[in-house]
Design an enzyme around this catalytic site. Structure first.
Site, PDB file in Angstrom:
ATOM      1  N   SER A 159     -14.006  49.569  -4.213  1.00  0.00           N
ATOM      2  CA  SER A 159     -15.385  49.690  -3.745  1.00  0.00           C
ATOM      3  C   SER A 159     -15.874  51.133  -3.836  1.00  0.00           C
ATOM      4  O   SER A 159     -15.895  51.702  -4.921  1.00  0.00           O
ATOM      5  CB  SER A 159     -15.491  49.129  -2.326  1.00  0.00           C
ATOM      6  OG  SER A 159     -16.832  48.906  -1.974  1.00  0.00           O
TER       7      SER A 159
ATOM      8  N   ASP B 147     -22.727  50.944  -5.986  1.00  0.00           N
ATOM      9  CA  ASP B 147     -21.363  51.470  -5.938  1.00  0.00           C
ATOM     10  C   ASP B 147     -20.556  50.852  -7.093  1.00  0.00           C
ATOM     11  O   ASP B 147     -21.081  50.045  -7.858  1.00  0.00           O
ATOM     12  CB  ASP B 147     -20.743  51.198  -4.564  1.00  0.00           C
ATOM     13  CG  ASP B 147     -20.517  49.731  -4.268  1.00  0.00           C
ATOM     14  OD1 ASP B 147     -21.181  48.889  -4.898  1.00  0.00           O
ATOM     15  OD2 ASP B 147     -19.677  49.419  -3.409  1.00  0.00           O
TER      16      ASP B 147
ATOM     17  N   ASP C 262     -18.370  48.493  -7.534  1.00  0.00           N
ATOM     18  CA  ASP C 262     -18.222  47.038  -7.703  1.00  0.00           C
ATOM     19  C   ASP C 262     -19.519  46.281  -7.420  1.00  0.00           C
ATOM     20  O   ASP C 262     -19.531  45.055  -7.363  1.00  0.00           O
ATOM     21  CB  ASP C 262     -17.070  46.493  -6.849  1.00  0.00           C
ATOM     22  CG  ASP C 262     -17.323  46.607  -5.356  1.00  0.00           C
ATOM     23  OD1 ASP C 262     -17.941  47.603  -4.942  1.00  0.00           O
ATOM     24  OD2 ASP C 262     -16.892  45.721  -4.605  1.00  0.00           O
TER      25      ASP C 262
ATOM     26  N   ASP D 168     -21.629  45.814  -4.891  1.00  0.00           N
ATOM     27  CA  ASP D 168     -21.967  45.024  -3.699  1.00  0.00           C
ATOM     28  C   ASP D 168     -22.740  45.843  -2.677  1.00  0.00           C
ATOM     29  O   ASP D 168     -23.171  45.318  -1.660  1.00  0.00           O
ATOM     30  CB  ASP D 168     -20.731  44.365  -3.070  1.00  0.00           C
ATOM     31  CG  ASP D 168     -19.718  45.363  -2.525  1.00  0.00           C
ATOM     32  OD1 ASP D 168     -19.904  46.584  -2.710  1.00  0.00           O
ATOM     33  OD2 ASP D 168     -18.715  44.920  -1.923  1.00  0.00           O
TER      34      ASP D 168
END
Length: 462
Positions: free
Chosen positions: A104, A249, A251, A253
């Site tokens: 993340s 970010d 990933d 999300d």
């Protein structure tokens, strides 16, 4: 080197000795435990796999695929993908679970295995404990040579994810096209660099200024979308006279926006703005976590809905959303959860809904921001040392503020008349997070500093 095992998955730094970091041995052990858990729980031998673009991704991906094959599990490999895309793919593929390889917002030396159930949602705390127990006891057996799993590469989910978003009733492509937005984007050289331009094109955005959209894992700045890390996109927005900036970010999300003048919209207000748009069109309730701004509660109650707070952690927010039939929810870190699509934080649907909202508002992003209650959050942290007794520390802080309203469902939250402070151990880093919110920045920071001073005093007394 660090290895953290929690309900957020298995997260660690690459390298070092087994058990001290996310080494190949640790990756194989936890993948084998999770794969065994999926098969035991669902009798389903199919798992969806996707990863962000961080440097260690290919290495981790190869180890995970080999381990799952060794368990006799079929792997649907999405390759470079996003966390929400994998979440959507799991039920569509009728798989028993999913793994996303991403740390993340953590820097490039980190990676992680985020673990999903058969619904494409993060596994529960109880399920996570089962997986850790299987890993601890090495309670797994591998398949015979004739029973090894196969690997199926599937690159169709970028388009599938976008198509599902475009079909949502509240995503107004015509309004977005008509607005003729000029948008700058910063995708931190991860998989957002593939997904965000494709989404914007599908939404009819003609002018996109791309910053760090090469998915090579070389993060050009700290990948957490905080104001201090977003100075370059702020300059691009101003220089190009863009209508707004969009930041995700690694990933994809988490989502935040930059105003047309280069100032920050505020990651806390991503959810507030999207919720405002949803509530203007659909009556219902909302949920965010205890560390998120009060502005969501204000916007919800103004629309006639009920706001509820959950413990920090996406799985906790999702559970509370289901329990209260919330129509929108998420976290103040820029995480949008829109159940109409799926129960997971999704920057892609957040972008589509936000642009629909902004286009229909017919105003600038900074003016839109000014329509919401003005709160300021101060985000601080204290690094943990092995000898710290966190539970005892929080009990002593609670005792000091026993005359105030407190909550202990997740660490300690103290609610004062016009401000609040929340102390909790991080699920992803060896730190205590100390968040405070007030009607202006100075009061928020003073409150945080007062609590930090209290903690230091308690630690010195022990």
């Amino acid at each position: 080197m660090t290895l953290i095992k929690s309900i957020s998955g298995i997260r660690g730094t690459i390298g070092g000795k087994a058990g001290d970091g996310l080494t190949p041995i640790d990756i194989v052990k936890f993948t084998a435990a999770y794969g065994s858990w999926v098969v035991n729980k669902t009798q389903n031998k199919k798992i969806v796999l996707g990863r962000d673009a961080r440097i260690s991704g290919e290495m981790v991906n190869n180890l995970v695929i080999g381990t799952l094959q060794g368990l006799g599990i079929e792997v649907i490999d999405l390759g470079l993908s996003t966390t929400p895309t994998v979440e959507i793919a799991v039920p569509l593929e009728k798989a028993g679970g999913g793994i996303i390889l991403t740390a993340s917002h953590n820097p490039k030396q980190w990676n992680a295995l985020k673990l999903l159930n058969e619904k494409g949602e993060f596994i529960s705390d109880a399920d996570g404990k089962e997986v850790l127990e299987i890993a601890e006891n090495a309670d797994f057996a591998f398949a015979d040579v004739n029973e090894l799993g196969k690997v199926v590469a599937n690159d169709t989910y970028l388009q599938k994810h976008i198509d599902i978003i475009l079909a949502l009733p509240l995503v107004d492509v015509e309004a977005i096209k008509k607005a003729n937005f000029k948008i700058a984007i910063d995708c931190v050289n991860s998989s957002g660099g593939i997904f965000i331009p494709a989404l914007l094109k599908a939404l009819g955005v003609q002018t996109v200024y791309e910053l760090y959209c090469e998915p090579n894992g070389e993060f050009p700045h700290n990948p957490e979308p905080l104001p201090e890390n977003l100075t370059e996109i702020a300059k691009v927005v101003q220089e190009k006279r863009a209508d707004l900036g969009i930041v995700v970010d690694p990933d994809v999300d988490r989502l935040c926006f930059v105003n047309e003048d280069g100032t920050m919209f505020g990651e806390e207000y991503t959810l507030v703005a999207v919720a405002d748009y949803i509530l203007k069109n659909t009556a219902g309730n909302t949920v965010s976590n205890l560390s998120s701004t009060r502005a969501l509660r204000d916007v919800t109650e103004k629309a006639g809905g009920v706001y509820n707070a959950a413990a920090v952690g996406e799985v906790n927010v999702v559970n509370q959303m289901k329990a209260t039939n919330a129509i929108i929810g998420g976290e103040g870190n820029g995480g949008i959860i829109y159940p109409e699509l799926h129960y997971g934080r999704d920057a892609l649907v957040g972008i589509a809904l936000f642009l629909s909202h902004l286009a229909k508002a017919g105003t600038s992003i900074s003016i839109l921001r000014s329509t919401y209650p003005q709160y300021h959050i101060s985000k601080n942290k204290i690094t943990l040392t092995p000898e710290m007794d966190i539970d005892s520390l929080l009990i002593k802080v609670q005792e000091k503020y026993k005359n105030e309203k407190t909550s202990t469902i997740d660490g300690l939250k103290i609610d004062f008349a016009n401000e609040w402070v929340h102390l909790r151990r991080s699920n992803t880093e060896p730190i205590i997070r100390i968040y405070s919110e007030a009607e202006n920045e100075t009061i928020a920071e003073n409150l945080a500093n007062k609590i930090i001073s209290d903690i230091k005093e308690i630690l010195q007394l022990n």
